[in-house]
Design a protein around this motif. Structure first.
Motif, PDB file in Angstrom:
ATOM      1  N   ALA A 126      14.402  46.255  28.106  1.00  0.00           N
ATOM      2  CA  ALA A 126      14.990  45.806  26.838  1.00  0.00           C
ATOM      3  C   ALA A 126      14.875  44.302  26.627  1.00  0.00           C
ATOM      4  CB  ALA A 126      16.471  46.192  26.817  1.00  0.00           C
ATOM      5  N   THR A 127      14.942  43.927  25.339  1.00  0.00           N
ATOM      6  CA  THR A 127      15.178  42.520  25.014  1.00  0.00           C
ATOM      7  C   THR A 127      16.690  42.382  24.792  1.00  0.00           C
ATOM      8  OG1 THR A 127      14.590  43.059  22.719  1.00  0.00           O
ATOM      9  CG2 THR A 127      12.908  41.984  24.046  1.00  0.00           C
ATOM     10  N   PRO A 128      17.288  41.253  25.211  1.00  0.00           N
ATOM     11  CA  PRO A 128      18.754  41.157  25.193  1.00  0.00           C
ATOM     12  C   PRO A 128      19.377  41.353  23.813  1.00  0.00           C
ATOM     13  CG  PRO A 128      17.814  39.361  26.459  1.00  0.00           C
ATOM     14  CD  PRO A 128      16.662  40.062  25.818  1.00  0.00           C
ATOM     15  N   GLY A 129      18.749  40.826  22.758  1.00  0.00           N
ATOM     16  CA  GLY A 129      19.339  40.904  21.418  1.00  0.00           C
ATOM     17  C   GLY A 129      19.539  42.347  20.981  1.00  0.00           C
ATOM     18  N   ARG A 130      18.519  43.159  21.127  1.00  0.00           N
ATOM     19  CA  ARG A 130      18.638  44.542  20.665  1.00  0.00           C
ATOM     20  C   ARG A 130      19.587  45.345  21.561  1.00  0.00           C
ATOM     21  NH1 ARG A 130      16.235  48.249  17.207  1.00  0.00           N
ATOM     22  NH2 ARG A 130      16.104  46.475  15.782  1.00  0.00           N
ATOM     23  N   LEU A 131      19.558  45.090  22.864  1.00  0.00           N
ATOM     24  CA  LEU A 131      20.483  45.832  23.730  1.00  0.00           C
ATOM     25  C   LEU A 131      21.923  45.456  23.375  1.00  0.00           C
ATOM     26  CD1 LEU A 131      20.571  47.926  25.990  1.00  0.00           C
ATOM     27  CD2 LEU A 131      20.744  46.059  27.626  1.00  0.00           C
ATOM     28  N   ALA A 132      22.149  44.176  23.101  1.00  0.00           N
ATOM     29  CA  ALA A 132      23.490  43.732  22.700  1.00  0.00           C
ATOM     30  C   ALA A 132      23.914  44.426  21.405  1.00  0.00           C
ATOM     31  CB  ALA A 132      23.521  42.215  22.531  1.00  0.00           C
ATOM     32  N   ASP A 133      22.970  44.612  20.468  1.00  0.00           N
ATOM     33  CA  ASP A 133      23.262  45.340  19.217  1.00  0.00           C
ATOM     34  C   ASP A 133      23.768  46.743  19.512  1.00  0.00           C
ATOM     35  OD1 ASP A 133      22.639  43.447  17.435  1.00  0.00           O
ATOM     36  OD2 ASP A 133      20.778  44.350  16.696  1.00  0.00           O
ATOM     37  N   HIS A 134      23.087  47.426  20.429  1.00  0.00           N
ATOM     38  CA  HIS A 134      23.503  48.793  20.779  1.00  0.00           C
ATOM     39  C   HIS A 134      24.890  48.783  21.426  1.00  0.00           C
ATOM     40  CE1 HIS A 134      20.039  51.329  19.866  1.00  0.00           C
ATOM     41  NE2 HIS A 134      19.289  50.298  20.178  1.00  0.00           N
ATOM     42  N   GLU A 156      11.195  36.732  33.630  1.00  0.00           N
ATOM     43  CA  GLU A 156      11.155  35.437  32.925  1.00  0.00           C
ATOM     44  C   GLU A 156      12.584  34.878  32.920  1.00  0.00           C
ATOM     45  OE1 GLU A 156       8.244  34.379  32.240  1.00  0.00           O
ATOM     46  OE2 GLU A 156       7.102  36.229  32.246  1.00  0.00           O
ATOM     47  N   ALA A 157      13.190  34.873  34.107  1.00  0.00           N
ATOM     48  CA  ALA A 157      14.614  34.555  34.238  1.00  0.00           C
ATOM     49  C   ALA A 157      14.995  33.199  33.645  1.00  0.00           C
ATOM     50  CB  ALA A 157      15.006  34.598  35.713  1.00  0.00           C
ATOM     51  N   ASP A 158      14.143  32.198  33.825  1.00  0.00           N
ATOM     52  CA  ASP A 158      14.507  30.864  33.312  1.00  0.00           C
ATOM     53  C   ASP A 158      14.662  30.892  31.799  1.00  0.00           C
ATOM     54  OD1 ASP A 158      11.687  31.344  33.328  1.00  0.00           O
ATOM     55  OD2 ASP A 158      11.382  29.288  32.676  1.00  0.00           O
ATOM     56  N   ARG A 159      13.808  31.653  31.143  1.00  0.00           N
ATOM     57  CA  ARG A 159      13.879  31.747  29.669  1.00  0.00           C
ATOM     58  C   ARG A 159      15.155  32.488  29.261  1.00  0.00           C
ATOM     59  NH1 ARG A 159      14.154  30.591  25.339  1.00  0.00           N
ATOM     60  NH2 ARG A 159      13.153  31.412  23.493  1.00  0.00           N
ATOM     61  N   LEU A 160      15.440  33.595  29.974  1.00  0.00           N
ATOM     62  CA  LEU A 160      16.635  34.375  29.639  1.00  0.00           C
ATOM     63  C   LEU A 160      17.911  33.586  29.893  1.00  0.00           C
ATOM     64  CD1 LEU A 160      15.680  37.924  30.974  1.00  0.00           C
ATOM     65  CD2 LEU A 160      15.776  37.176  28.601  1.00  0.00           C
ATOM     66  N   LEU A 161      17.864  32.705  30.888  1.00  0.00           N
ATOM     67  CA  LEU A 161      19.069  31.930  31.205  1.00  0.00           C
ATOM     68  C   LEU A 161      19.212  30.685  30.331  1.00  0.00           C
ATOM     69  CD1 LEU A 161      18.951  32.202  35.095  1.00  0.00           C
ATOM     70  CD2 LEU A 161      20.548  33.378  33.572  1.00  0.00           C
ATOM     71  N   LYS A 167      24.471  34.310  24.473  1.00  0.00           N
ATOM     72  CA  LYS A 167      25.462  35.196  23.878  1.00  0.00           C
ATOM     73  C   LYS A 167      25.091  36.673  24.099  1.00  0.00           C
ATOM     74  CE  LYS A 167      27.588  34.725  19.368  1.00  0.00           C
ATOM     75  NZ  LYS A 167      27.049  34.243  18.140  1.00  0.00           N
ATOM     76  N   ASP A 168      23.831  37.002  23.825  1.00  0.00           N
ATOM     77  CA  ASP A 168      23.391  38.393  23.964  1.00  0.00           C
ATOM     78  C   ASP A 168      23.445  38.843  25.420  1.00  0.00           C
ATOM     79  OD1 ASP A 168      22.895  38.764  21.270  1.00  0.00           O
ATOM     80  OD2 ASP A 168      20.904  37.876  21.419  1.00  0.00           O
ATOM     81  N   LEU A 169      23.034  37.928  26.295  1.00  0.00           N
ATOM     82  CA  LEU A 169      23.045  38.265  27.720  1.00  0.00           C
ATOM     83  C   LEU A 169      24.481  38.558  28.166  1.00  0.00           C
ATOM     84  CD1 LEU A 169      20.504  38.307  29.390  1.00  0.00           C
ATOM     85  CD2 LEU A 169      21.046  36.052  30.257  1.00  0.00           C
ATOM     86  N   GLY A 170      25.413  37.741  27.696  1.00  0.00           N
ATOM     87  CA  GLY A 170      26.830  37.923  28.031  1.00  0.00           C
ATOM     88  C   GLY A 170      27.305  39.311  27.610  1.00  0.00           C
ATOM     89  N   ARG A 171      26.914  39.737  26.395  1.00  0.00           N
ATOM     90  CA  ARG A 171      27.332  41.063  25.909  1.00  0.00           C
ATOM     91  C   ARG A 171      26.757  42.162  26.798  1.00  0.00           C
ATOM     92  NH1 ARG A 171      26.590  39.047  20.069  1.00  0.00           N
ATOM     93  NH2 ARG A 171      28.736  38.458  19.638  1.00  0.00           N
ATOM     94  N   CYS A 172      25.530  41.970  27.258  1.00  0.00           N
ATOM     95  CA  CYS A 172      24.917  42.982  28.142  1.00  0.00           C
ATOM     96  C   CYS A 172      25.666  43.010  29.476  1.00  0.00           C
ATOM     97  CB  CYS A 172      23.442  42.678  28.394  1.00  0.00           C
ATOM     98  SG  CYS A 172      22.428  42.693  26.910  1.00  0.00           S
ATOM     99  N   PHE A 173      25.925  41.813  30.042  1.00  0.00           N
ATOM    100  CA  PHE A 173      26.602  41.751  31.341  1.00  0.00           C
ATOM    101  C   PHE A 173      27.983  42.399  31.291  1.00  0.00           C
ATOM    102  CE2 PHE A 173      24.215  37.873  33.311  1.00  0.00           C
ATOM    103  CZ  PHE A 173      23.057  38.617  33.276  1.00  0.00           C
ATOM    104  N   ASP A 174      28.648  42.316  30.119  1.00  0.00           N
ATOM    105  CA  ASP A 174      29.996  42.874  29.993  1.00  0.00           C
ATOM    106  C   ASP A 174      30.059  44.362  30.327  1.00  0.00           C
ATOM    107  OD1 ASP A 174      31.121  40.537  29.349  1.00  0.00           O
ATOM    108  OD2 ASP A 174      31.194  40.880  27.176  1.00  0.00           O
TER     109      ASP A 174
END
Ligand SMILES: Nc1ncnc2c1ncn2[C@@H]1O[C@H](COP(=O)(O)OP(=O)(O)OP(=O)(O)O)[C@@H](O)[C@H]1O
Length: 448
Positions: A126-134, A156-161, A167-174
């Motif tokens: 997944a890309t974080p934005g769309r997964l966060a949407d779901h 591509e961890a450096d880019r994701l971090l 914001k999107d990553l945070g929603r996924c981690f939740d």
């Protein structure tokens, strides 16, 4: 030399790898696979094209085959095209095991993805934005599988971090299990401070992360050994003519090339200009609808287009073995983007070349790139001012003028302009061009 068998990869998977002509593990695979199999988190830093995808896919697939539950692993990645590519690789490797993969990216149908997620795929890419949407808008049924994932990969961890995904990553981690209840695998060719910092993060119950970085110096980045890098110093107002001359030189005229630019507008001008000059060209940038993005990439991979004009949406991860040349038509502001861009060639031990167009304004950027990669670029000698003036200046300027006129007629960029004005609270003026944009293909609003 350690074999895939010796480092613990399942027999069925070794057969699948061999079917792809992959017989011996690369250095990053030798270092990471045993560590991941023994339960460690892992931070893997290694050159572009060195096989990082299999470094995380092989141990995850090995463990999954011992207990094939879903959702076993989640792979997050910054771009849609990269997510699709990783999904294809997982699907090919796991075909004999009836693997189920869900690809959750922007620009595609939400409903279809929600159904796929409910069907408990084995892996979600997944890309974080769309997964966060779901996560925000779908019911518990759709996301409950994510609460039990065993592995989380940040490719591509450096880019994701970086901030843009925070914001999107945070929603996924939740919704994911806590870090002691899962293994976290981070990979990139450009290890940054934010990536390195995670190696010292205390892990309450889990095993300490293994940090693998192929070069000793933490602030330098290695580029592939067989990648030739050079620069061409030129005046900014005749860049198109130099590009056309370079692409049509006898030694380059059959080469497959990616031309990187910094802005979508430049990508469109160049695509149309080169098309007017009868170069088989396509483009990839964020202002294209997803269906056109996918189509452009297919055409380029299949050889129907010889030149791909792209913004940084194509700079990371894309694995197209036929690419012989990368041209930096514009120099990126960030030295690490340079590393990813030029890494689209010279992959998996092949050779390749990268030429950067340097104008009077780019000198500082080039110096900081040379410092980051610890290497000086050679001068590209094959093109002279005389050659450009004689062979292409006139025809490229005509082709460019026609390209610009056609873009104005089609209202290229109008949608972006209107959205920007709306965001800033201004009322967009409806002019002739704006009206025309209504006829132009609809650009789907989508999250990445
Ligand atoms: N052990 C191997 N032997 C030969 N080829 C391999 C091996 N492992 C991977 N490859 C091939 O090498 C190519 C590059 O691999 P991959 O895309 O994983 O690189 P990467 O390290 O993730 O690069 P990037 O940093 O650009 O994302 C792919 O075509 C892959 O199939």
């Amino acid at each position: 030399m350690s074999s895939f068998k010796e480092i613990g990869v399942s027999k069925w998977l070794i057969e699948a790898l061999n079917a792809m002509k992959i017989y011996d593990p690369t250095d990053i695979q030798k270092a990471c696979i045993p560590a991941i199999l023994s339960g460690h988190d892992c931070i893997g830093g290694a050159k572009t094209g060195s096989g990082k995808t299999i470094a995380f896919a092989a141990p995850m697939l090995t463990k999954w085959s011992e207990d094939p539950m879903g959702i076993f692993g989640l792979v997050l990645t910054p771009t849609r095209e990269l997510a699709l590519q990783i999904a294809e690789q997982f699907a090919a490797l796991g075909a004999s095991m009836n693997i189920r993969i869900a690809v959750v990216v922007g620009g595609e149908d939400m409903m279809k993805q929600a159904i796929q997620l409910q069907n408990r795929p084995h892996f979600v890419i997944a890309t974080p934005g769309r997964l966060a949407d779901h996560i925000m808008h779908s019911g518990e049924e759709t996301i409950s599988g994510l609460r039990r994932v065993k592995y989380l990969v940040l490719d591509e961890a450096d880019r994701l971090l970086s901030n843009s995904f925070g914001k999107d990553l945070g929603r996924c981690f939740d919704v994911l299990p806590s870090s002691d209840q899962r293994q976290t695998l981070l990979f990139t060719a450009t290890v940054t401070d934010s990536v390195r910092a995670l190696k010292d993060k205390p892990v309450p119950e889990g095993k300490p992360p293994v940090f693998i970085h192929e070069i000793d110096s933490v602030d330098k980045i290695a580029i592939p050994a067989k990648l030739d890098i050079s620069y061409l110093f030129l005046p900014s107002y005749v860049k198109e003519a130099y590009l056309f001359s370079l692409l049509t030189l006898e030694e380059n005229k059959d080469k497959t090339a990616i031309v990187f630019v910094n802005r979508t507008h430049t990508a469109e001008v160049l695509r149309r200009t080169l098309m007017n000059l009868e170069i088989r060209v396509t483009s990839l940038h964020s202002e294209m609808p997803q269906s056109e993005r996918t189509n452009a990439l297919h055409r380029f991979k299949a050889g129907a287009a010889r030149v791909l004009i792209a913004t940084d949406v194509a700079s990371r991860g894309l694995d197209i073995p036929t690419v012989q040349m990368v041209l930096n038509y514009d120099i990126p502001a960030d030295a690490d983007d340079f590393v990813h861009r030029v890494g689209r060639t010279a992959r998996a031990g092949r050779s390749g070349e990268a030429v950067s167009f340097v104008t009077e304004k780019d000198v500082e950027r080039i110096l900081s790139i040379e410092e980051r990669i610890n290497k000086k670029m050679d001068k590209y000698e094959q093109i002279t001012d005389n050659l450009v003036i004689k062979s292409s200046l006139k025809e490229t300027s005509i082709a460019k003028r026609e390209a610009l006129m056609a873009m104005e007629k089609d209202g290229f960029g109008e949608k972006k302009r209107i959205n920007k004005m709306k965001r800033e609270g201004e009322k967009p003026a409806v002019n002739k061009v704006t009206k025309k944009t209504k006829k132009v293909k609809k650009v789907k609003k989508s999250s990445d």
